[in-house]
Design an enzyme around this catalytic site. Structure first.
Site, PDB file in Angstrom:
ATOM      1  N   ASP A 264      24.176 -38.359 -28.434  1.00 15.30           N
ATOM      2  CA  ASP A 264      22.689 -39.560 -27.993  1.00 15.30           C
ATOM      3  C   ASP A 264      22.328 -40.499 -28.745  1.00 15.30           C
ATOM      4  O   ASP A 264      23.773 -41.090 -29.529  1.00 15.30           O
ATOM      5  CB  ASP A 264      21.142 -38.259 -29.072  1.00 15.30           C
ATOM      6  CG  ASP A 264      19.957 -38.541 -27.906  1.00 15.30           C
ATOM      7  OD1 ASP A 264      19.471 -37.501 -28.041  1.00 15.30           O
ATOM      8  OD2 ASP A 264      19.513 -39.540 -27.224  1.00 15.30           O
TER       9      ASP A 264
HETATM   10  C1  GLC Z   1      16.479 -40.362 -26.117  1.00 12.94           C
HETATM   11  C2  GLC Z   1      16.981 -39.184 -26.311  1.00 12.94           C
HETATM   12  C3  GLC Z   1      17.877 -38.566 -25.126  1.00 12.94           C
HETATM   13  C4  GLC Z   1      17.940 -39.762 -24.183  1.00 12.94           C
HETATM   14  C5  GLC Z   1      18.490 -40.686 -25.083  1.00 12.94           C
HETATM   15  C6  GLC Z   1      18.421 -42.073 -23.880  1.00 12.94           C
HETATM   16  O1  GLC Z   1      16.719 -41.228 -27.522  1.00 12.94           O
HETATM   17  O2  GLC Z   1      17.409 -38.410 -27.252  1.00 12.94           O
HETATM   18  O3  GLC Z   1      17.944 -37.594 -24.870  1.00 12.94           O
HETATM   19  O4  GLC Z   1      18.251 -38.862 -22.978  1.00 12.94           O
HETATM   20  O5  GLC Z   1      18.251 -41.609 -26.244  1.00 12.94           O
HETATM   21  O6  GLC Z   1      17.484 -42.685 -23.168  1.00 12.94           O
END
Ligand code: GLC
Length: 721
Positions: A264
């Protein structure tokens, strides 16, 4: 499985080129100013050489934009390895569907598969190759804002939807140009942060994790999801992104996942804050050792992997392994045959916001809407009713909810406008201001004076999109104060009040329930949500939504869910319970929720009768068939959701008081009845034992059936193994 092409490509790549494939950056590095930033921004400076070796980009879309970036990239990439475009298509691209927690309330996996297919078609036409969806984190705590992205609290129901999303997004492999690769997230158990506080500690037994939280991830992986995303949280004491046991043992070995594991946003470097890495280099090493393949926006891989590889041959092998998985993903997307995957601006205009997709969005919003209360048949409203439509939420396009990136609230039809197509006599008053309270008193007075003139009050209340989703945990889940104040004033007029609640999370609606004659819950219903609400209020559509997440009476009861364990001193509701203080209960509240899992009313009136079993006991190679008759006692055709639960009376470990095992959505005309069945086999009785094996034991079981988890009929049977 590596294709020969990938093998050959790998053999030509330098170490730097392989490491480049393991780094993902936001679109603004490619000059895309529309790229959503969903996490902390690093100050890492990406060189031009590095930029054209980056493996993937997130948050870029638009056919022309993607074509431009891909063309420029391929010109500068030595081996012409295409970029992958990834983005958060969580509940639609430009046609926004109801939020996933609303889709969970449809209890219609086939519909959700169609929603995912439509979302994929729009996203793919706009140049996106991978969506960071489905989020399959099981949730118990509405204080956590991201419950809106989940389909709810039940392992079985969440598993069905996980499969629907993956099948709908990906279609059959290899992924064609109408589909996108799915990313199962967030692995794992991100939905259980202590106190519902965002990014907080997750701590549970491995037994609980495997029994409750793992099934939906497993089902998504069995459905061939091509990516998994690591979660921010720790699990079993180690951040998921660097957790070898979780990733190499459970995810890759046990579940057989050999796709791409992407971190993430910044999660690799966040191992430093977690206190398990002293610097970015150590964080990068832990992540690559755990099997994380792509670093989303922490630049730990770009900054440290080469140095690590020089010191340690094993890291070189891990880099090869990870790079191979990323190239295999590009192969599965057909990017080596066509780096543009047929993206074309004309086709994009044809597919995005198509009438077909808008029609599906309306159907999904209708099926997701839950009728929570309907005293004296206050709903539906006759077209000649004089309506006082009160509440600024009635006159806003803020119906899309969070994670609706390309959706456009400004062009989203309002509830007021949709109602005006059904009713001629509507007086609208904002009644309250969601932004500033300074002129609420005068707004209240105008609302009350209009309400006095009309037959019925239609009160639209709720939250804004930013009050759910990521980074929006709340300690108070009641309606905003100004909205409750106005509802109390309106209730003094002693006119029927129908409250419509727009929300991305279960709220404490205890007082709303007391003051309203009817309550409709569309959640954040999406682009066509207002149309769906108007059709339900006018009676053109009969509501069928059923909660997939419990609504508590108060925030003090959280976590509260239907499949709880009995405890040694259960509150059974018998007479002697009243005087017995030594029971699992509160001294200031009941244990019961306001609205239970599976609950939802209809304009029809259904009953169940004649619950029967084909036999009272069975062995491992047999099954029993349960049947029950459902009747529509009203003059209005509708769809009942018959829900089947099992209670295992004695297990090696404790067993929930009931577990959803099957359900049917049964369409019934006026006065019609139908007998539905559920064939119980040993698989339905399996559970995770203390040694983590999932097997069935002989023993006595209850079979319970109802229109919610507060079931109505029950019987029992013996399983003899
Ligand atoms: C965010 C979220 C994740 C998302 C990623 C890209 O922090 O936790 O669910 O897909 O970043 O935006």
């Amino acid at each position: 499985m590596q294709s020969n092409y990938v093998k050959q490509l790998l053999s030509k790549m330098t170490l730097q080129e392989k490491i480049g494939q393991l780094q993902q950056i936001a679109g603004d590095f490619f000059g895309d100013d529309g790229s959503p930033i969903t996490g902390p921004l690093s100050t890492y400076k990406v060189s031009k050489t590095q930029l054209y070796n980056i493996g993937s980009v997130l948050g870029v879309s638009g056919a022309e934009n993607v074509l431009k970036i891909q063309r420029e990239y391929l010109k500068n990439n030595r081996l012409h390895i295409p970029l992958i475009f990834m983005a958060d298509i969580i509940h639609g691209y430009k046609t926004i569907f109801p939020i996933p927690l609303a889709l969970g309330s449809t209890w219609d996996p086939e519909l959700v598969k169609r929603v995912a297919q439509a979302s994929a078609a729009e996203a793919s036409a706009s140049g996106i190759d991978v969506t960071f969806s489905p989020m399959v984190d099981l949730v118990h705590d509405p204080r956590w804002g991201r419950v809106m992205e989940s389909t709810g609290e039940d392992p079985y129901l969440n598993s069905l939807f996980a499969k629907s999303f993956v099948d709908g997004y990906q279609g059959n492999l290899p992924v064609d140009e109408k589909h996108v690769a799915a990313t199962v997230k967030h692995f794992a158990a991100y939905g259980a942060p202590e106190a519902g506080r965002e990014y907080n500690t997750v701590d549970m037994s491995e037994w609980r994790f495997r029994e409750q939280y793992l099934p939906a991830y497993q089902k998504a992986i069995e459905s061939k999801a091509l990516l998994v995303m690591t979660s921010f949280n720790i699990l079993f004491g180690i951040p998921a992104t660097g957790n070898k046991y979780l990733m190499r043992h459970i995810l890759r070995r046990e579940l057989g996942f050999n796709g791409v594991l992407i971190s993430d946003w910044n999660a690799i470097n966040e191992m430093i804050s977690h206190g398990v890495a002293s610097d970015s280099e150590e964080a990068a090493e832990k992540a690559i050792q755990a099997g994380t393949d792509i670093d989303m926006m922490s630049f730990a891989f770009l900054g440290s992997l080469e140095k690590l590889a020089m010191k340690n041959e094993e890291v070189k092998k891990l880099i090869d392994e990870a790079a191979a998985r990323v190239l295999n993903l590009k192969d599965a997307l057909g990017l080596f045959d066509d780096p543009y995957r047929g993206v074309d601006a004309a086709k994009e205009r044809q597919i995005v916001l198509s009438q077909e997709n808008l029609g599906l969005a309306k159907k999904a919003a209708e099926e997701a809407t839950v009728l929570l209360k309907n005293q004296h048949q206050s709903l539906p409203l006759d077209s000649n009713k004089a309506i006082a439509l009160i509440g600024s939420k009635a006159n806003t396009g803020d119906l899309l909810g969070n994670w609706s990136w390309k959706g456009d609230p400004a062009s989203t039809q309002t509830i007021k406008s949709a109602l005006e197509d059904h009713f001629d006599n509507i007086l609208f008053e904002a009644g309250y201001d969601m932004v500033s309270a300074e002129n609420n008193l005068s707004l209240n007075e105008q609302a009350i004076s209009s309400a006095k003139k009309q037959d019925v009050i239609l009160y639209v209340a709720g939250l804004s999109a930013s009050q759910s989703g990521e980074a929006s945990s709340m300690t108070d889940i009641s309606l905003p104060k100004e909205q409750l104040d106005l509802l109390r004033k309106l209730s003094k007029l002693h006119k029927p009040i129908i409250t419509i609640v727009i929300t991305g999370r279960p709220l404490d609606l205890t007082e709303v329930d007391r003051l309203s004659d009817a309550i409709l819950l569309p959640w954040f219903p999406g682009t066509a949500g207002a149309l769906a609400i108007a059709d339900i209020v006018s009676g053109k559509t009969n509501p069928t939504g059923r909660l997939s997440m419990t609504f508590p009476k108060s925030v003090g009861q959280i976590p509260i869910y239907y499949n709880y364990y009995n405890t040694g001193r259960p509150l059974t509701g018998t007479l002697e319970d009243r005087n017995n203080i030594y029971l699992s209960k509160y001294i200031d509240s009941s244990n019961d929720p306001l609205y239970p899992f599976g609950f939802g009313l209809s304009y029809s009136n259904y009953t169940l009768k004649d619950l029967r079993l084909s036999k009272k006991e069975f062995t491992a190679d047999e099954s029993i068939t349960a049947s029950v008759t459902v009747k529509n006692n009203s003059k209005i055709s509708g769809t009942a959701t018959v829900q089947w639960y099992i209670h295992d009376l004695v297990g090696e470990v404790v067993r929930p008081v009931k577990e959803l095992k099957h359900f049917q959505r049964v369409q019934l005309g006026a006065g019609a009845e139908e007998t539905v069945t559920f064939t119980v086999s040993k698989q339905d009785l399996s559970y995770v034992h203390a040694d983590f094996t999932r097997v069935s034991d002989a023993g006595s079981f209850k079979l319970l059936v109802g229109f919610s988890s507060q079931t109505e009929l029950e019987t029992s049977f013996l399983f003899k193994n």
